[in-house]
Design a protein around this motif. Structure first.
Motif, mmCIF file in Angstrom:
data_model
loop_
_atom_site.group_PDB
_atom_site.id
_atom_site.type_symbol
_atom_site.label_atom_id
_atom_site.label_comp_id
_atom_site.label_asym_id
_atom_site.label_seq_id
_atom_site.Cartn_x
_atom_site.Cartn_y
_atom_site.Cartn_z
ATOM 1 N N LEU B 456 0.833 -1.212 0.000
ATOM 2 C CA LEU B 456 0.000 0.000 0.000
ATOM 3 C C LEU B 456 0.870 1.266 0.000
ATOM 4 O O LEU B 456 0.624 2.213 -0.759
ATOM 5 C CB LEU B 456 -0.928 -0.011 1.225
ATOM 6 N N LEU B 457 1.893 1.261 0.847
ATOM 7 C CA LEU B 457 2.781 2.436 0.918
ATOM 8 C C LEU B 457 3.485 2.671 -0.424
ATOM 9 O O LEU B 457 3.674 3.820 -0.844
ATOM 10 C CB LEU B 457 3.810 2.268 2.036
ATOM 11 N N ALA B 458 3.835 1.582 -1.103
ATOM 12 C CA ALA B 458 4.503 1.719 -2.406
ATOM 13 C C ALA B 458 3.545 2.330 -3.435
ATOM 14 O O ALA B 458 3.947 3.148 -4.268
ATOM 15 C CB ALA B 458 5.005 0.360 -2.877
ATOM 16 N N GLN B 459 2.269 1.944 -3.351
ATOM 17 C CA GLN B 459 1.279 2.528 -4.276
ATOM 18 C C GLN B 459 1.135 4.034 -4.031
ATOM 19 O O GLN B 459 1.128 4.834 -4.971
ATOM 20 C CB GLN B 459 -0.084 1.856 -4.079
ATOM 21 N N ILE B 460 1.029 4.411 -2.751
ATOM 22 C CA ILE B 460 0.884 5.845 -2.424
ATOM 23 C C ILE B 460 2.138 6.596 -2.890
ATOM 24 O O ILE B 460 2.049 7.683 -3.467
ATOM 25 C CB ILE B 460 0.657 6.037 -0.900
ATOM 26 N N ALA B 461 3.299 5.985 -2.649
ATOM 27 C CA ALA B 461 4.564 6.625 -3.047
ATOM 28 C C ALA B 461 4.578 6.894 -4.544
ATOM 29 O O ALA B 461 5.032 7.961 -4.994
ATOM 30 C CB ALA B 461 5.740 5.737 -2.655
ATOM 31 N N SER B 462 4.051 5.947 -5.334
ATOM 32 C CA SER B 462 4.067 6.096 -6.800
ATOM 33 C C SER B 462 3.316 7.355 -7.234
ATOM 34 O O SER B 462 3.737 8.052 -8.164
ATOM 35 C CB SER B 462 3.436 4.867 -7.463
ATOM 36 N N VAL B 463 2.202 7.642 -6.564
ATOM 37 C CA VAL B 463 1.420 8.837 -6.905
ATOM 38 C C VAL B 463 2.279 10.081 -6.694
ATOM 39 O O VAL B 463 2.324 10.979 -7.548
ATOM 40 C CB VAL B 463 0.135 8.913 -6.036
ATOM 41 N N PHE B 464 2.963 10.127 -5.561
ATOM 42 C CA PHE B 464 3.765 11.322 -5.265
ATOM 43 C C PHE B 464 5.009 11.418 -6.167
ATOM 44 O O PHE B 464 5.466 12.526 -6.449
ATOM 45 C CB PHE B 464 4.147 11.356 -3.778
ATOM 46 N N ILE B 465 5.521 10.269 -6.611
ATOM 47 C CA ILE B 465 6.656 10.331 -7.557
ATOM 48 C C ILE B 465 6.161 10.980 -8.860
ATOM 49 O O ILE B 465 6.837 11.818 -9.455
ATOM 50 C CB ILE B 465 7.261 8.938 -7.836
ATOM 51 N N GLY B 466 4.940 10.592 -9.272
ATOM 52 C CA GLY B 466 4.349 11.200 -10.469
ATOM 53 C C GLY B 466 4.238 12.709 -10.300
ATOM 54 O O GLY B 466 4.586 13.500 -11.188
ATOM 55 N N LEU B 467 3.790 13.115 -9.116
ATOM 56 C CA LEU B 467 3.588 14.541 -8.838
ATOM 57 C C LEU B 467 4.922 15.301 -8.812
ATOM 58 O O LEU B 467 5.020 16.422 -9.326
ATOM 59 C CB LEU B 467 2.897 14.658 -7.478
ATOM 60 N N LEU B 468 5.932 14.675 -8.241
ATOM 61 C CA LEU B 468 7.227 15.388 -8.188
ATOM 62 C C LEU B 468 7.835 15.498 -9.582
ATOM 63 O O LEU B 468 8.534 16.473 -9.890
ATOM 64 C CB LEU B 468 8.181 14.758 -7.168
ATOM 65 N N LEU B 469 7.509 14.525 -10.444
ATOM 66 C CA LEU B 469 7.979 14.627 -11.828
ATOM 67 C C LEU B 469 7.312 15.802 -12.529
ATOM 68 O O LEU B 469 7.946 16.510 -13.320
ATOM 69 C CB LEU B 469 7.682 13.323 -12.583
ATOM 70 N N VAL B 470 6.018 16.031 -12.218
ATOM 71 C CA VAL B 470 5.315 17.180 -12.810
ATOM 72 C C VAL B 470 5.997 18.480 -12.373
ATOM 73 O O VAL B 470 6.291 19.366 -13.192
ATOM 74 C CB VAL B 470 3.813 17.179 -12.414
ATOM 75 N N GLY B 471 6.270 18.590 -11.065
ATOM 76 C CA GLY B 471 6.965 19.774 -10.541
ATOM 77 C C GLY B 471 8.311 19.971 -11.226
ATOM 78 O O GLY B 471 8.695 21.087 -11.590
ATOM 79 N N LEU B 472 9.006 18.854 -11.424
ATOM 80 C CA LEU B 472 10.327 18.913 -12.049
ATOM 81 C C LEU B 472 10.217 19.391 -13.498
ATOM 82 O O LEU B 472 11.001 20.246 -13.941
ATOM 83 C CB LEU B 472 10.967 17.519 -11.995
ATOM 84 N N ILE B 473 9.231 18.862 -14.222
ATOM 85 C CA ILE B 473 9.057 19.253 -15.632
ATOM 86 C C ILE B 473 8.770 20.754 -15.726
ATOM 87 O O ILE B 473 9.314 21.454 -16.592
ATOM 88 C CB ILE B 473 7.940 18.411 -16.298
ATOM 89 N N ILE B 474 7.932 21.260 -14.811
ATOM 90 C CA ILE B 474 7.614 22.708 -14.819
ATOM 91 C C ILE B 474 8.909 23.505 -14.647
ATOM 92 O O ILE B 474 9.156 24.481 -15.361
ATOM 93 C CB ILE B 474 6.589 23.049 -13.713
ATOM 94 N N MET B 475 9.758 23.091 -13.717
ATOM 95 C CA MET B 475 11.026 23.801 -13.513
ATOM 96 C C MET B 475 11.946 23.651 -14.722
ATOM 97 O O MET B 475 12.638 24.595 -15.103
ATOM 98 C CB MET B 475 11.726 23.295 -12.245
ATOM 99 N N TYR B 476 11.929 22.463 -15.307
ATOM 100 C CA TYR B 476 12.749 22.222 -16.500
ATOM 101 C C TYR B 476 12.389 23.199 -17.606
ATOM 102 O O TYR B 476 13.264 23.763 -18.256
ATOM 103 C CB TYR B 476 12.523 20.788 -17.008
ATOM 104 N N VAL B 477 11.061 23.363 -17.831
ATOM 105 C CA VAL B 477 10.606 24.259 -18.903
ATOM 106 C C VAL B 477 11.183 25.648 -18.657
ATOM 107 O O VAL B 477 11.752 26.284 -19.554
ATOM 108 C CB VAL B 477 9.057 24.289 -18.966
ATOM 109 N N SER B 478 11.063 26.091 -17.397
ATOM 110 C CA SER B 478 11.559 27.422 -17.052
ATOM 111 C C SER B 478 13.081 27.530 -17.292
ATOM 112 O O SER B 478 13.550 28.509 -17.903
ATOM 113 C CB SER B 478 11.224 27.711 -15.587
ATOM 114 N N ILE B 479 13.825 26.537 -16.847
ATOM 115 C CA ILE B 479 15.292 26.573 -17.002
ATOM 116 C C ILE B 479 15.689 26.525 -18.478
ATOM 117 O O ILE B 479 16.491 27.344 -18.954
ATOM 118 C CB ILE B 479 15.954 25.404 -16.226
ATOM 119 N N ILE B 480 15.079 25.601 -19.224
ATOM 120 C CA ILE B 480 15.487 25.412 -20.623
ATOM 121 C C ILE B 480 15.104 26.635 -21.461
ATOM 122 O O ILE B 480 15.901 27.104 -22.292
ATOM 123 C CB ILE B 480 14.894 24.094 -21.185
#
Lengths: 213, 493
Positions: B456-480
């Motif tokens: 169960l904890l691994a499933q919840i973690a997966s959702v937040f990994i997805g979310l942190l990737l979204v945050g990262l992509i937003i920052m990437y766009v800004s940097i690039i």
């Protein structure tokens, strides 16, 4: 004066028996304690972050601001050093190693191999690869059990879980070495052994069982 | 005092950009490997045990390698554009050697299915393996190439600094202890670079020793080395590499934060004592990895806990209070750079605290090799090191005004930070529930509660990994976007 201070510190900290102290708070397992203090530390750090963000718009002369922060730092420094000394004095007496435990009443030989546990009563004089124990053993409750743990191939870790899934103790099973783990099982029932050191493909399937009666 | 020409600065900018683009490409790919691992543990996908351990090995080696490399490259850039003449040819040589080492590891893992974990714990790479022997050999050679590359880079950098500042002892700030007035102020980044990288040299030598032993074993399988000695060498190397990655980042926090607060952050006696003490704590703290090896000599076990505890003194009382002194009532404008540095420091503090908890031998007995361990180092790395690196990349790409106004980048940063800490919370919870680490899945555990909680904890973690990737992509766009539009601000300006 210094004698009185030394005596007080010695009596209250060094002579205090941490095992007895912990017994006063029976609900406080190591895991719960770790959770509570880590949560408090995390909350404090978060508070400092938001305090800095929300109060930074106030302008203060850098010398005055620095003076205030460094004054607080001085107090923090002494508090931290004192805490470290006290915690070290308390916890360094709670070690899982043989010389810090009581007298063992029974000995069990444990040999780990890819990917099973072999356990047998008494101290084996055979080579680990030739030892013929079983993956399940029955042991008495409330007796100090001495596990002599080794491996016939790679590193494993002998992790003992109670029936509720709480890890109660562990030691590494290492080739060429015997690790001595001593433990008193204070509850009857089933205990499970999991391997806690990555040892190859079916590492997660390397299980065993201890029955306590 | 050396003058760095505009041409030289331009060359160094190109080099650091090469490193940055490599980091920006590799880092999210390695996160995706982590996501796949958590999805597998959450029983949402089925990778197979072999693929899980292959991904685990690549994720661990890759993250440790890429984070150290970009941290080193950032220090190289700031030193090479401000304080010492660094040879860009050597810089590119290090870069291409690292690239060759990484390529070797990718082939060994993804094609050869090498899956011994980042730490190749002896004698695992040679016994009961599910991968061919050539993959073990290639991994060892690749790691040797990486080690040599990093060693060359460090030696060049520290030698250039020693030449510029009049000797090695001056780099450690000992002139502040010897004299009342120093002839030349020592920039904090120089002191921290030395304190971080010199233990790195010792660690890479330890790494070279165990890798050569591995190579001998690879070619002569009848050899048998002492597993306890090898364990000490491996953890000394691995722990120190990860530890100095963080300290490298602190180097540029000392250098860059004052540019936003307007408050100088200088070396004085206290800072010198603090960082010289850190030098020793870096070297001795690794013993805490071997607490559960009961045959390890007792003084080493004591040294592990004492050094780990004492390392909190300079880290918090000097550096973290230094950050507070920089920011408190400073009227700083909360652009994405100072925000990254502050939030990174917070991640370092939280991860550091939970590391200290785990470095308590009595607690380690029930936390070692549970999810508490990845919890603390992900807090430290993802919640600390990565934020410092992102702050540096924003510094490269954004002007002071741009980083203040870039709302998209700030939104991405906050999203990333919230997702990171939520993701990490599942690891902490798992550690407190005794969920073992390095399990491809929890199906083999006969305690139903442990199996279901882990999944169960691994499933919840997966959702937040997805979310942190979204945050990262937003920052990437800004940097690039910013990197492609403007010239990089000249360092030291």
């Amino acid at each position: 004066m210094s004698f009185i201070i030394k005596t007080l510190i010695f009596e209250s900290v060094f002579q205090a028996n941490p095992i007895v102290m912990i017994q006063f708070i029976p609900l406080l397992t190591i895991q719960t304690f770790a959770a509570v203090i880590s949560f408090i530390a995390g909350a404090l750090v978060t508070l400092v972050v938001f305090f800095l963000i929300f109060t930074s718009s106030k302008e203060e002369d850098k010398t005055s601001a620095k003076h205030k922060v460094y004054k607080m730092r001085g107090r923090y420094f002494f508090g931290l050093v004192l805490s470290i000394v006290i915690v070290l004095l308390l916890t360094l007496r709670l070690l899982p190693y043989e010389k810090f435990q009581g007298t063992p009443e029974e000995t069990v030989t444990v040999v780990a191999m890819q990917w099973m546990w072999k356990m047998g009563p008494g101290l084996s004089d055979k080579k680990p690869a030739e030892f013929g124990g079983a993956g399940e053993i029955t042991l008495p409750a409330n007796k100090m059990i001495r596990f002599v743990v080794t491996s016939s191939d790679v590193n494993h870790s002998f992790g003992i879980y109670n029936s509720k899934g709480v890890l109660v103790t562990q030691t590494q099973a290492m080739p060429q070495y015997n690790n001595i783990l001593e433990h008193v099982f204070d509850e009857k029932g089933e205990y499970h052994i999991l391997c806690l050191e990555y040892c190859g493909l079916p590492h997660g399937l390397m299980v065993g069982k201890i029955n306590i009666n | 005092m050396i003058e760095i020409s505009a041409t030289e600065i331009k060359k160094q900018k190109k080099l650091v950009l090469t490193w940055s683009i490599t980091f920006l490409t590799v880092f999210p790919l390695l996160i995706i490997l982590g996501l796949l691992m958590r999805l597998n543990q959450g029983e949402k996908i089925s990778l197979g045990m072999d693929n899980f351990y292959v991904l685990m090995t690549l994720h661990g080696l890759g993250m440790a390698g890429i984070l150290y490399s970009i941290a080193f490259a950032a220090l190289w850039y700031l030193i090479g554009t401000r304080y010492a003449k660094l040879n860009t040819g050597t810089g590119y040589f290090v870069f291409f050697m690292v690239l060759a080492g990484v390529a070797g590891l990718v082939i060994a893992t993804l094609i050869g299915k090498f899956g011994a974990g980042w730490y190749l714990l002896y004698p695992l790479p040679f016994k009961g393996t599910f991968w061919p022997t050539w993959a073990t050999g290639l991994s060892i050679i690749s790691l040797i190439i990486l080690g040599i590359a990093w060693l060359i880079g460090i030696i060049h950098l520290v030698y250039a600094l020693a030449k510029e500042f009049g000797g090695f002892s001056n780099l450690l700030g000992w002139q502040y202890i010897r004299k009342k007035e120093v002839d030349r102020e020592l920039p904090p980044i120089v002191l921290i670079t030395t304190v971080s990288l010199v233990p790195g040299v010792i660690a890479f030598i330890a790494g070279a020793v165990f890798l050569v032993m591995f190579l001998l074993q690879h070619f002569e399988p009848t050899l048998a080395f002492d597993p306890l000695l090898l364990k000490n060498l491996i953890f000394f190397f691995g722990h120190t590499l990860v530890n100095i990655t963080l300290y490298c980042c602190i180097g540029w926090v000392y250098a860059l934060l004052p540019e936003f607060t307007g408050r100088p952050w200088k070396v004085d006696k206290v800072v010198v004592y603090s960082w010289n003490a850190t030098f020793f704590f870096i070297l001795f703290a690794y013993f805490h990895h071997l607490y559960m090896d009961f045959v390890q000599p007792l003084p080493f076990q004591y040294a592990g806990q004492i050094a780990s505890y004492l390392s909190a003194i300079p880290a918090t009382a000097i550096t973290m209070f230094g950050v507070i002194a920089q920011l408190y009532h400073s009227k700083v404008k909360w652009g994405v750079i100072p925000l990254s540095f502050l939030l990174g420091t917070a991640g370092w503090a939280i991860g550091g605290f939970s590391a200290v908890v785990d470095s308590t031998i009595a607690a380690n007995k029930v936390l070692h090799n549970t999810l508490w361990v990845p919890a603390h180092f992900h807090t430290y790395m993802l919640g600390g090191v990565v934020l410092f690196i992102l702050g540096f990349l924003f510094y490269l790409s954004h002007s002071k005004e741009e980083q203040e106004k870039d709302k998209m980048a700030k939104f991405g940063l906050w999203l990333f930070v919230i997702a990171v800490h939520s993701f990490i919370a599942t690891f902490y919870r798992g550690g407190l529930r005794s969920i073992p680490r390095r399990y491809s899945d929890y199906g083999g555990i006969r305690i139903e509660y442990t199996h279901s909680t882990g999944a169960l904890l691994a499933q919840i973690a997966s959702v937040f990994i997805g979310l942190l990737l979204v945050g990262l992509i937003i920052m990437y766009v800004s940097i690039i976007v910013k990197l492609s539009k403007r010239k990089i601000p000249s360092a030291g300006a």
